[in-house]
Design a protein around this motif. Sequence first.
Motif, short mmCIF file in Angstrom:
data_model
loop_
_atom_site.label_atom_id
_atom_site.label_comp_id
_atom_site.label_asym_id
_atom_site.label_seq_id
_atom_site.Cartn_x
_atom_site.Cartn_y
_atom_site.Cartn_z
N LEU A 211 12.54 34.60 -2.01
CA LEU A 211 12.00 34.59 -3.36
C LEU A 211 10.98 35.70 -3.57
N TRP A 212 9.99 35.80 -2.68
CA TRP A 212 8.90 36.76 -2.86
C TRP A 212 9.30 38.18 -2.45
N ASP A 213 10.17 38.30 -1.46
CA ASP A 213 10.51 39.62 -0.96
C ASP A 213 11.62 40.29 -1.77
N GLU A 214 12.55 39.49 -2.30
CA GLU A 214 13.73 40.08 -2.93
C GLU A 214 13.87 39.78 -4.42
N VAL A 215 13.30 38.69 -4.89
CA VAL A 215 13.63 38.20 -6.23
C VAL A 215 12.50 38.35 -7.23
N MET A 216 11.34 37.86 -6.91
CA MET A 216 10.26 37.79 -7.88
C MET A 216 9.71 39.17 -8.23
N LYS A 217 9.26 39.30 -9.49
CA LYS A 217 8.57 40.52 -9.91
C LYS A 217 7.11 40.18 -10.19
#
Length: 708
Positions: free
Chosen positions: A89-95
């Motif tokens: 989530l934090w490394d690849e998805v969230m902005k």
Amino acid sequence: MAPIVTSRSSSLSAARSSAVRSVRSARGVARSSRSSPRVSAATTIAPASTELATQCINAIRFLAIDGVEKANSGHPGLPMGCAPMSFILWDEVMKFNPKNPDWFNRDRFVLSAGHGSMLIYSMLHLTGYDSVAKEDLMSFRQLDSKTPGHPENFMTAGCEVTTGPLGQGICNAVGLALAEAHLAARFNKPGCEVVDHYTYCIMGDGCNMEGVSGEAASLAGHWGLGKLIVFYDDNKISIDGHTDISFTEDVSARYAAYGWHTQHVEDGNTDLEGIRKAIEEAKKVTDKPSLIKVSTIIGYGSPNKADSHDVHGAALGPDEVAATRANLNWNYSEFEVPEEVSGQMDKSEKGAALEAEWEATLAKYEKEFPEDAKVFKQLISRELPAGWEKCLPTYTSEDKGIATRLHSQTMLNALCEVLPGFIGGSADLAPSNMTLMKAHGDFQKDSPAERNLRFGVREHGMGAICNGIALHNSGLIPYCATFFIFTDYMRGAMRVAALSEAGVIHVMTHDSIGLGEDGPTHQPIEHLASFRCMPNMLVFRPCDGNETAGAYKVAVERRNMPSTLALSRQGMPNMDTTSIAGVEKGAYVVYGVAAGESCDVILIGTGSEVEMCVDAAKELEGEGKKVRVVSMPCVELFEEQSADYKKSVIDPSVSAIVSCEAASSFGWGAYSNAHVGIDGFGASAPAPALYKKFGITVEAVVAAAKSL
């Protein structure tokens, strides 16, 4: 509707047992295939290699383990189990932009299972937030630390909301998602979207057991909040042990019935590709919120404590920490983060690019849609429009006396015309609370730009959702309403509003036994006293139209402080001496001897009892007494005044000070020597009969004064 299942061929039980037994299984992570990169150049990233992903996930786990171990207090099991989904989530998805945590168009993340707070602190540290340095991780749960036992938005930049009371976090997430949907519908233009972000949430079994989560989830499905994606950490452990002793329902089926899109990642411990694909599928569903059930092993990697309640709420202990390090092949010291992990997970550069990209979109928006841009920028600045307070009407004694709930309706409809962020509604009591904004329609799935919120009979969920709206920090000013007695159902959310400095306006009507025939189940007694005891909560009980206007003025201005307005069902006259300025002082003289002058008797009233005090004063004056009547619409504001002002209004050297309020006497001893009120339950009868039965009368006030 059957849930979509994303799984590996091995069963969850096999994954559980192999994880505890095998180092190889504990270190296994993802398949080699990867999801497609996002379209925006600023957000395109290369997913970490399998080996590096393993390192990153274990870094999350061991920062949590080390923080809890050093504090000898906390919950390591959830972060250990949720590390894989959090990494994706934090490394690849969230902005987000770690160097500007308040960037408006960031994705929002809520850790509803707030006891696992070392998870979010680890993520903030690894992704580059200055708010959580290594020293902060090392001071977990210590006095004045930025890493308290549960996430607190006012302590730690990057924590959007305050979580801990289970279930409320997902409700906050619903409020955050509602705010995004509403603002997007109002301001986005084709090819120029200035509002475009997701709300992500991790919740656990406890959140799903708490009824409040069901209230908000039901509404989220009804509203079709497609940008809300919730991960359910299905680890089947609670403090008492395995959840099958009390919780065996099909959670996914329940959420599907609420109108959610549901999926199941059966192996949340190693199937990173399954987590990726579930998020991708959730984003494709734009008309429903998404639940991703992720089955995990609590305390994953701990050879002797994983999959048990032993790892839920206590440090692993030195021996088990060493064993876990060996099991996961983590050859680093406490709080040490490998350089390659820091390089992969720090999102400072990516975040700056994302924000710059959005700023360019906003500049284009300003050029093409200047009027909308002006309103939008004013909103997200969180500054109130100049001169907004001029919309509030004032009254004289010649104006017809009506119930303060009707005055409240007037204020709400005036404010919504000058405050573009004003939004709110009632728990199925709009015609009684008088809370509809007449110039606006209902916020619904097909009309999200509207501003009347229909919460249904869901008081607790309503309060927690409004906390989320307020903490979206986009200039929206939420209000919510019910009968004052039903604050009993939403007290938890109101307390969190006060703690987390969420400026929600709680419009509470039917404020006393004066509501009459509905009887004692609906007649609040101790409620005013109890909310006056609550820190950082303003409690107003206005006596007429001027004081109702004053209550709203202060409530709107105090964006970091929630307010509770206790409003009457029965009518009361307007007074020439009441004022907005008086309300801002909390208590002030409305009749008789002026402030600072000597007097024999001081009568203090609130709400409908101010008139009673004036009538009692006139009777006492007829007997030669010098009497001052004080209206005290807000105790908290009075306590903010100088000592000299307070003494000039309520001089403690005066022996005959009587307070009168149709509520509990609790707390009034700080201001008066006698109280006329009610310390038992009410009864079912017309209001005048109740006031007479319980001795809340002019005669009782006069007698109390004479007795002193």
